[in-house]
Design a protein around this motif. Structure first.
Motif: not given
Length: 282
Positions: A49-78
């Motif tokens: 009936t209704l759809t919820v979409v979450s946009i959340f870059l979850n830090p706890t699933q990254f083993n490497d902080n560099k991988d987290l920091n390098d993850y592509p983020v563009d909320n406005d485009a999303d």
């Protein structure tokens, strides 16, 4: 399109649907949306009936902080992409503190061996981090349906198992992997690949297709050996693993059994960009 950034505001809005016959569909994402994500949203719109979409870059699933920091983020485009697709969506875009408070901590879960191989063996604590945030998001949204892509099949099976073990009453909807014209599975990480690397990356899908096309002709060790030899000749690709596992328990196997569904799983790095994929074999 409604955008919520606080848990309290979202839950207050969703309360009006709790006593009705409305069905809430939920599509959790980490952003950097592509057509694969949109296909999940499309399925939710059709079923819910209704759809919820979450946009959340979850830090706890990254083993490497560099991988987290390098993850592509563009909320406005999303936001633009989702609004153009369907203007009645409900977006939940919280900050880390909103979800975790002042204690960004990973919970420990038992996955009955589903996390032992593939991604679980190479990304320590990854699935604990995934289920930590999935549990939080499910408690916030309280969906009837949740939509996950088969590209991350091990994650999908672990979420299915978690929901079943906890008797959450949420129906997990499997959604087919979306691919580019050359077979490369759509992924947010593909944005880091240039055209040449994307062409090379298509070899992952070719390997999976070889496994499926020959599953009834060759024994499993022959399939694995053939593919490992092929990747050994491609200097631009560093193969991390290729294996065949039963679809339910996700245990790698060298033998076939009647009545068991199998999948081939692959992980490799191209120009230090790590890609994963899988395909059903029977």
């Amino acid at each position: 399109m409604l955008i919520f950034r606080s848990i309290s505001a979202l839950t207050k809005y969703l309360e009006k649907f709790s006593d009705s016959e409305s069905k809430i569909g939920f599509v959790p994402t980490m952003g950097s949306l592509h057509e694969g994500h949109i296909s999940l949203v499309d399925k939710s719109i059709r079923k819910s009936t209704l759809t919820v979409v979450s946009i959340f870059l979850n830090p706890t699933q990254f083993n490497d902080n560099k991988d987290l920091n390098d993850y592509p983020v563009d909320n406005d485009a999303d936001f633009r992409k989702l609004k153009l697709y369907h203007d009645q969506l409900i977006l939940f875009v919280p900050e880390i503190k909103e979800v975790y408070g002042n204690n960004v901590k990973t919970k420990k879960f038992s996955f009955s061996g589903l996390d032992k191989y593939m991604e679980g063996s190479s990304r320590t604590n990854h699935f604990n981090g995934v289920i930590t945030v999935v549990e939080k998001l499910f408690e916030i949204v309280k969906p009837d349906y949740a939509f996950f892509g088969e590209k991350d099949f091990q994650q999908l099976r672990i979420i299915e198992s978690f929901v079943n073990d906890r008797s959450l009453g949420i129906e997990i909807i499997r959604c087919e992997t979306k691919r580019s014209y050359n077979g490369l599975a759509l992924s947010s990480r593909n944005k880091k690949l240039n055209n040449s690397s994307k062409k090379i990356a298509s070899n992952l899908y070719k390997a999976l297709r070889f496994a499926r096309d020959n599953f009834n002709k060759l024994e499993i060790p022959e399939i694995v050996s053939n593919i490992e030899k092929k990747f050994h000749k491609i200097s631009e690709i560093s193969l991390e693993y290729f294996l065949i596992a039963d679809e339910n328990k996700l245990h790698p196997t060298n033998q076939k059994s009647n009545g068991v569904k199998y999948r081939a799983f692959i992980a490799a790095k191209i120009n230090n960009i790590r890609l994963i994929d899988n395909i059903n074999l029977n």
